[in-house]
Design a protein around this motif. Structure first.
Motif, mmCIF file in Angstrom:
data_model
loop_
_atom_site.group_PDB
_atom_site.id
_atom_site.type_symbol
_atom_site.label_atom_id
_atom_site.label_comp_id
_atom_site.label_asym_id
_atom_site.label_seq_id
_atom_site.Cartn_x
_atom_site.Cartn_y
_atom_site.Cartn_z
ATOM 1 N N LYS A 149 0.830 -1.180 0.000
ATOM 2 C CA LYS A 149 0.000 0.000 0.000
ATOM 3 C C LYS A 149 0.881 1.252 0.000
ATOM 4 O O LYS A 149 2.054 1.139 0.347
ATOM 5 C CB LYS A 149 -0.923 -0.001 1.214
ATOM 6 N N HIS A 179 -1.773 -5.944 5.092
ATOM 7 C CA HIS A 179 -1.143 -6.842 6.062
ATOM 8 C C HIS A 179 -2.111 -7.280 7.166
ATOM 9 O O HIS A 179 -1.874 -8.263 7.840
ATOM 10 C CB HIS A 179 0.154 -6.252 6.628
ATOM 11 N N TYR A 180 -3.244 -6.576 7.308
ATOM 12 C CA TYR A 180 -4.228 -7.043 8.284
ATOM 13 C C TYR A 180 -4.780 -8.414 7.888
ATOM 14 O O TYR A 180 -5.150 -9.210 8.741
ATOM 15 C CB TYR A 180 -5.362 -6.027 8.462
ATOM 16 N N LYS A 183 -2.998 -11.235 9.479
ATOM 17 C CA LYS A 183 -3.033 -11.422 10.929
ATOM 18 C C LYS A 183 -3.855 -12.663 11.271
ATOM 19 O O LYS A 183 -4.928 -12.890 10.717
ATOM 20 C CB LYS A 183 -3.628 -10.186 11.617
ATOM 21 N N GLU A 217 -3.916 2.978 18.061
ATOM 22 C CA GLU A 217 -2.453 2.933 18.132
ATOM 23 C C GLU A 217 -1.974 3.934 19.163
ATOM 24 O O GLU A 217 -2.626 4.945 19.405
ATOM 25 C CB GLU A 217 -1.854 3.321 16.788
ATOM 26 N N ARG A 224 6.868 9.795 9.408
ATOM 27 C CA ARG A 224 6.150 9.657 8.140
ATOM 28 C C ARG A 224 5.281 10.858 7.789
ATOM 29 O O ARG A 224 4.331 10.754 7.013
ATOM 30 C CB ARG A 224 5.290 8.408 8.176
ATOM 31 N N ASP A 236 -5.205 5.965 5.254
ATOM 32 C CA ASP A 236 -4.141 5.113 5.783
ATOM 33 C C ASP A 236 -4.686 3.827 6.417
ATOM 34 O O ASP A 236 -4.067 2.778 6.329
ATOM 35 C CB ASP A 236 -3.348 5.919 6.825
ATOM 36 N N HIS A 241 -7.487 -1.510 5.859
ATOM 37 C CA HIS A 241 -7.604 -2.453 6.976
ATOM 38 C C HIS A 241 -9.004 -2.509 7.596
ATOM 39 O O HIS A 241 -9.539 -3.591 7.849
ATOM 40 C CB HIS A 241 -6.589 -2.115 8.073
ATOM 41 N N LYS A 341 -4.276 7.425 15.845
ATOM 42 C CA LYS A 341 -2.926 7.412 16.403
ATOM 43 C C LYS A 341 -2.935 8.131 17.753
ATOM 44 O O LYS A 341 -3.830 8.894 18.055
ATOM 45 C CB LYS A 341 -1.963 8.089 15.442
ATOM 46 N N LYS A 346 -2.508 0.324 22.336
ATOM 47 C CA LYS A 346 -2.340 -0.324 21.040
ATOM 48 C C LYS A 346 -3.207 -1.559 21.048
ATOM 49 O O LYS A 346 -2.920 -2.527 21.768
ATOM 50 C CB LYS A 346 -0.869 -0.705 20.842
ATOM 51 N N GLN A 379 -5.323 -8.008 18.227
ATOM 52 C CA GLN A 379 -3.985 -7.752 18.754
ATOM 53 C C GLN A 379 -4.053 -6.738 19.890
ATOM 54 O O GLN A 379 -4.995 -5.963 19.928
ATOM 55 C CB GLN A 379 -3.056 -7.234 17.654
ATOM 56 N N ASN A 414 3.043 -5.860 15.499
ATOM 57 C CA ASN A 414 3.833 -5.635 14.300
ATOM 58 C C ASN A 414 4.922 -6.683 14.062
ATOM 59 O O ASN A 414 5.966 -6.377 13.529
ATOM 60 C CB ASN A 414 4.522 -4.269 14.404
HETATM 61 C C1 BG6 Z 1 -0.208 0.674 8.272
HETATM 62 C C2 BG6 Z 1 -0.357 2.162 8.387
HETATM 63 O O1 BG6 Z 1 -0.864 0.219 7.120
HETATM 64 O O2 BG6 Z 1 -0.774 0.044 9.417
HETATM 65 C C3 BG6 Z 1 0.297 2.667 9.663
HETATM 66 O O3 BG6 Z 1 0.214 2.801 7.269
HETATM 67 C C4 BG6 Z 1 -0.214 1.897 10.858
HETATM 68 O O4 BG6 Z 1 0.064 4.054 9.824
HETATM 69 C C5 BG6 Z 1 -0.138 0.396 10.627
HETATM 70 O O5 BG6 Z 1 0.577 2.261 11.963
HETATM 71 C C6 BG6 Z 1 -0.812 -0.357 11.751
HETATM 72 O O6 BG6 Z 1 -0.522 -1.726 11.630
HETATM 73 P P1 BG6 Z 1 -0.488 -2.698 12.885
HETATM 74 O O7 BG6 Z 1 -0.196 -4.034 12.303
HETATM 75 O O8 BG6 Z 1 0.573 -2.186 13.802
HETATM 76 O O9 BG6 Z 1 -1.850 -2.596 13.517
#
Ligand code: BG6
Length: 490
Positions: A149, A179-180, A183, A217, A224, A236, A241, A341, A346, A379, A414
């Motif tokens: 992405k 990437h979600y 998971k 988060e 960034r 984002d 996600h 954020k 988290k 998570q 992560n």
């Molecule tokens: C990313 C975003 O796709 O996902 C980030 O660009 C974000 O801003 C991250 O921090 C969150 O991923 P995870 O796996 O830590 O929940």
């Protein structure tokens, strides 16, 4: 199943993602014996020797890996090569092509190639076009594009990008990473829903009152700012996600667990998402931007004070929204989403709130029976909790009790695990946990309506939530107006 064999080219090999996730993930696959013959070409602009690159890979595995690397780390990195690259220059691609052919015959890679783009998105299109033009995609085995992405900035730019990559790869050969979807507990949503007789019959508007998806988060924008200023939380996190999790929660049972069947059910959810019209954005969506605050006993700065951020920035670092899925199953059931954020914790979790029982026999003043809840912990904890009511020994009335299941994985924050699974899938040719173009297009068109309005109206209340909080008050009001609240527990 047969172990995969391939040449893996990583564009952006000196970048953060390669370093933190891709190298350690590949190492894990290697160490677990999941790979057959393979070699990796790291591609990036800067000049590096193979030896220097191998050293970097080694450090990356040691620093970011899960386990203590075993002695075979030397053997692992011996398969890594480096190519210093100019993304706009054909001669650079020709040299890369030559190296690839040499490695292919040296390692016996059957002409299989993975092109992994883990770099600045502005070059995705150019690279794909060059790969075709300079014949790197002329292979005797498979060729696949794995692309990180952001996939575009809005629907229009996503279409342009898609057109560019489609000149060199078919839709089947494109693996768009979210990437979600890698998971463990996100993948578990389907299993929980479709392997249990006690959930699926209730999984609709007759028994579910609302669903809440929170991904909070604690980190701020970090380094960034340049990217994030133009993106914001909506692009984002929500476009990809959050909407992906919603589609897995809401989809119809697929006929079979095949890539095409699952993806087409997800697409149908996106098609049923009620579009938000210009005048309605405030009714359905809330935006926030973090102010300074104290986290872990340390002062942290406001978003507007971060590096590369406009001191008057109108960018949202928090989004809460109410999604309606206008189909038979979900008519009338709000799906609330929330992400931001610099929040209190988290944590990513999903709360499914069931409707109240028809009549509360256990009512006492100031004490009603709690609704049943199914909480899916994505998570950092992984598991499910079922909230029920029962009589505790010695008491007469209904008391909340919890049934807990902790998934035994060790997927921390992560960690490379999601990437490990997704890399492996791309090597095996399983695109189920990657996003199809139709999903991307529909989710952009949903999000575009909202971002258009937000971009054109400055939010006077920014910054409107303190770092370390759960977001602006308006996010609570969003649920209150429907008679609900965000369930607070972890
Ligand atoms: C990313 C975003 O796709 O996902 C980030 O660009 C974000 O801003 C991250 O921090 C969150 O991923 P995870 O796996 O830590 O929940």
């Amino acid at each position: 199943t047969e172990k995969p064999t391939a040449l893996i080219m990583i564009f952006g090999a000196t970048g953060d993602l390669a370093n933190r996730k891709l190298f350690p993930s590949l190492y894990n696959l290697f160490e677990k014996g999941k790979l057959d013959r393979f070699a990796v070409v790291g591609v990036a602009r800067r000049a590096l020797s193979n030896e220097e690159f191998q050293l970097k890979v080694k450090e990356s595995v040691k620093e970011n890996g899960e386990t203590d690397p075993k002695a075979d780390l030397d053997e692992f990195v011996s398969k890594f090569y480096y190519h210093s690259h100019d993304v706009t220059d054909s001669s650079s691609y020709l040299a890369l092509g030559k190296l690839s052919e040499e490695l292919d015959s040296h390692y016996g890679l059957n002409g299989n190639r993975i092109f992994y783009l883990a770099m600045a998105p502005e070059f995705f299109g150019t690279i794909a076009e060059h790969l075709k033009k300079d014949k790197l995609t002329d292979v005797s085995g498979f060729k696949r594009l794995v692309i990180e992405k952001p996939f575009g900035h809005d629907l229009e730019s996503a279409k342009v990008l898609n057109k560019q990559i489609r000149t060199a790869f078919t839709e089947d050969e494109i693996y768009r990473i979210d990437h979600y979807l890698g998971k463990e507990m996100v993948q578990n949503i389907e299993v929980i829903r479709f392997a249990n007789a006690m959930f699926e019959p209730l999984w609709n508007n007759r028994y579910i009152s609302n669903i809440q998806v929170t991904s909070s988060e604690t980190l701020g924008v970090e380094e960034r700012g340049r990217y994030y200023e133009k993106s914001g939380a909506l692009r984002d996190m929500v476009q990809n996600h959050m909407l992906q999790m919603v589609s897995l929660l809401a989809m119809e049972p697929p006929i079979k667990l095949t890539t095409d069947e699952i993806r087409s059910e997800k697409v149908r959810v996106f098609r049923a998402l009620r579009p938000i019209k210009d005048g309605e954005v405030n009714e359905y969506f809330v935006r926030g931007q973090y102010d300074k605050g104290v986290m872990n006993e340390k002062e942290v700065p406001a978003y507007r004070q971060e590096e590369m951020v406009d001191p008057e920035s109108n960018t949202e670092t928090f989004v809460a929204g109410k999604l309606m899925i206008d189909n038979f199953r979900w008519a009338g059931v709000p799906f609330y989403i929330r992400t931001g954020k610099r929040m209190k914790a988290k944590s990513t979790k999903i709360v499914i709130q069931f409707k109240d029982i028809p009549m509360d026999l256990y009512y006492q003043p100031e004490k009603t029976v709690n609704p049943n809840l199914l909480v899916i912990h994505i998570q950092p904890e992984e598991g499910i909790t079922l909230h029920l009511n029962a009589k505790k020994s010695g008491q007469g009335d209904a008391t909340p009790v919890k049934l807990n299941y902790a998934n035994k994985g060790i997927d921390g924050l992560n960690t490379p695990e999601a990437y490990e699974k997704l890399l492996y899938d791309s090597l095996r040719g399983d695109a189920t946990n990657f996003t199809h173009w139709d999903e991307v297009a529909l989710s952009w068109s949903f999000v575009d309506n909202i971002s258009k309005v937000w971009e054109n109206t400055k939010e006077p209340s920014f910054p409107n939530y303190a770092s370390g909080s759960m977001g602006p008050d308006a996010a609570d009001k969003l649920l209150e107006q429907d008679g609900f609240f965000w369930w607070p527990f972890n």
